[in-house]
Design an enzyme around this catalytic site. Sequence first.
Site, PDB file in Angstrom:
ATOM      1  N   ASP A 174      -6.964   4.168  -4.569  1.00  0.00           N
ATOM      2  CA  ASP A 174      -7.642   4.008  -3.277  1.00  0.00           C
ATOM      3  C   ASP A 174      -8.294   5.381  -3.053  1.00  0.00           C
ATOM      4  O   ASP A 174      -8.502   6.120  -4.035  1.00  0.00           O
ATOM      5  CB  ASP A 174      -6.635   3.630  -2.172  1.00  0.00           C
ATOM      6  N   LYS A 180       0.869  -1.190   0.000  1.00  0.00           N
ATOM      7  CA  LYS A 180       0.000   0.000   0.000  1.00  0.00           C
ATOM      8  C   LYS A 180       0.893   1.223   0.000  1.00  0.00           C
ATOM      9  O   LYS A 180       2.023   1.169   0.478  1.00  0.00           O
ATOM     10  CB  LYS A 180      -0.857   0.031   1.276  1.00  0.00           C
TER      11      LYS A 180
HETATM   12  N1  GLU Z   1      -7.382   0.078  -2.930  1.00  0.00           N
HETATM   13  C1  GLU Z   1      -8.103  -1.116  -3.250  1.00  0.00           C
HETATM   14  C2  GLU Z   1      -8.136  -2.040  -2.056  1.00  0.00           C
HETATM   15  O1  GLU Z   1      -8.201  -1.570  -0.951  1.00  0.00           O
HETATM   16  C3  GLU Z   1      -7.632  -1.765  -4.544  1.00  0.00           C
HETATM   17  C4  GLU Z   1      -6.194  -2.120  -4.615  1.00  0.00           C
HETATM   18  C5  GLU Z   1      -5.721  -2.595  -5.991  1.00  0.00           C
HETATM   19  O2  GLU Z   1      -6.533  -2.675  -6.918  1.00  0.00           O
HETATM   20  O3  GLU Z   1      -4.527  -2.887  -6.091  1.00  0.00           O
HETATM   21  O4  GLU Z   1      -8.163  -3.244  -2.142  1.00  0.00           O
END
Ligand code: GLU
Length: 443
Positions: A165, A125
């Site tokens: 996100d 992340k």
């Molecule tokens: N931010 C999204 C999550 O919390 C998607 C992450 C992604 O597609 O890599 O899963």
Amino acid sequence: MSYTQRVAEELKARYADQPEFVQAATEVLDSIEPALAAHPEYEAAGLLERLVEPERIVMFRVPWVDDKGQVQVNRGYRVEYNSAIGPYKGGLRFHPSVNLGILKFLGFEQIFKNSLTGLPMGGGKGGSDFDPKGKSDREVMAFCQSFMTELQRYIGPDTDVPAGDIGVGGREIGYMFGQYKRIRDEFTGVLTGKGLSFGGSLCRTQATGYGLVYFVATLLEDHKDSLEGKTVVVSGAGNVAIYAIEKAQQLGAKAVTCSDSTGWIYDPEGIDVALLKEVKEGKRARLTAYAEARPSAQYHEGRGVWSVPCDVALPCATQNELFLDDAKALVENGCKVVAEGANMPTTRDATEYLIDKKVAFCPGKAANAGGVAVSGLEMSQNSERLSWTFDEVDARLKTIMENIYTAVSSAASSAGFEGNLVVGANLAGFAKVAEAMYAQGIV
Ligand code: GLU
């Protein structure tokens, strides 16, 4: 003290200044005791001590120039948490509340979520305390280019694949992709959530919200019930909330609320999704604009969606937005299902209360995994240089969500926690990652 308890205590002492991370990590550690009892070799291999520490964290300065010609400096981060089962994968969040503790909580959750999808993706992340709200397109572009100028050193289609996100959507991904391509001189699937004209996948925008509702529909079906005629209460007004509302309504439910950072809408006739998209995706305006255009809608300042009577509640805004008092109000009003579209929107005491009151509680790492699952499908399409149709991606998403529900509910039952999807999700997500980490030795 058991192995999981000892590691949890060490975390609480060491990271007292990262409360969201401690909250997310201790919830997992508290659930996976049965897996550690079945695998005593994991303790000798220091598996949990390694699991809770990110493999790598990068932190960097992001300088950019605003429209007044003034230099601004934000903080940028990427937490590369765990690559045991695939390249690091997870979104970027741009929001003033972003700090290392928040990104560690999100990255840690992502490890188990990605494992549950059944696709080969590790957990990561990243993001920044940059606030895109109120910024011009040029300012957002300047920020994204500066952010990527540094981030590009650490990522790649087989190393680490970021996505969106909160605060990072198609516009931001486009600017970051352009800068990556310019610096690295390569056209690869290094980011997901891209525009359809440059390698994005159909259905990625809808995926988290649709997937959330497919998960709930599967759960209801397992209880010989369906979404038909149900009242659904939703928080948030970003792409998770919008597409959860859209899919819930397609399946015969009535979604009556949504919210943003300043207030919330109660629309007893059901949210008008086309209008909501126009207000939020088109104009990037506040929900007051929705209320002005829709006579049946009531606008309220502050928070309050959980006070509306419903059958199903879908928190789709942000972490820690559904508290114990909200959980009590939901139960009092007859709510039977709470499914998390956001990451960790429900506090730990509210979660425990809902489970205790026999509400079917669907944790985000299972219920909102549809977004990252379709990101995984975007990576596959990029690798084979093909694009699949909307219906093909949507059908795969639905199957993935059904499989996650089955894996999670059977993991809960086999461990003697029938119906406890928190325990089920943590056990099922952990199993594959732990096996892979153990097999790869002390790294
Ligand atoms: N931010 C999204 C999550 O919390 C998607 C992450 C992604 O597609 O890599 O899963």
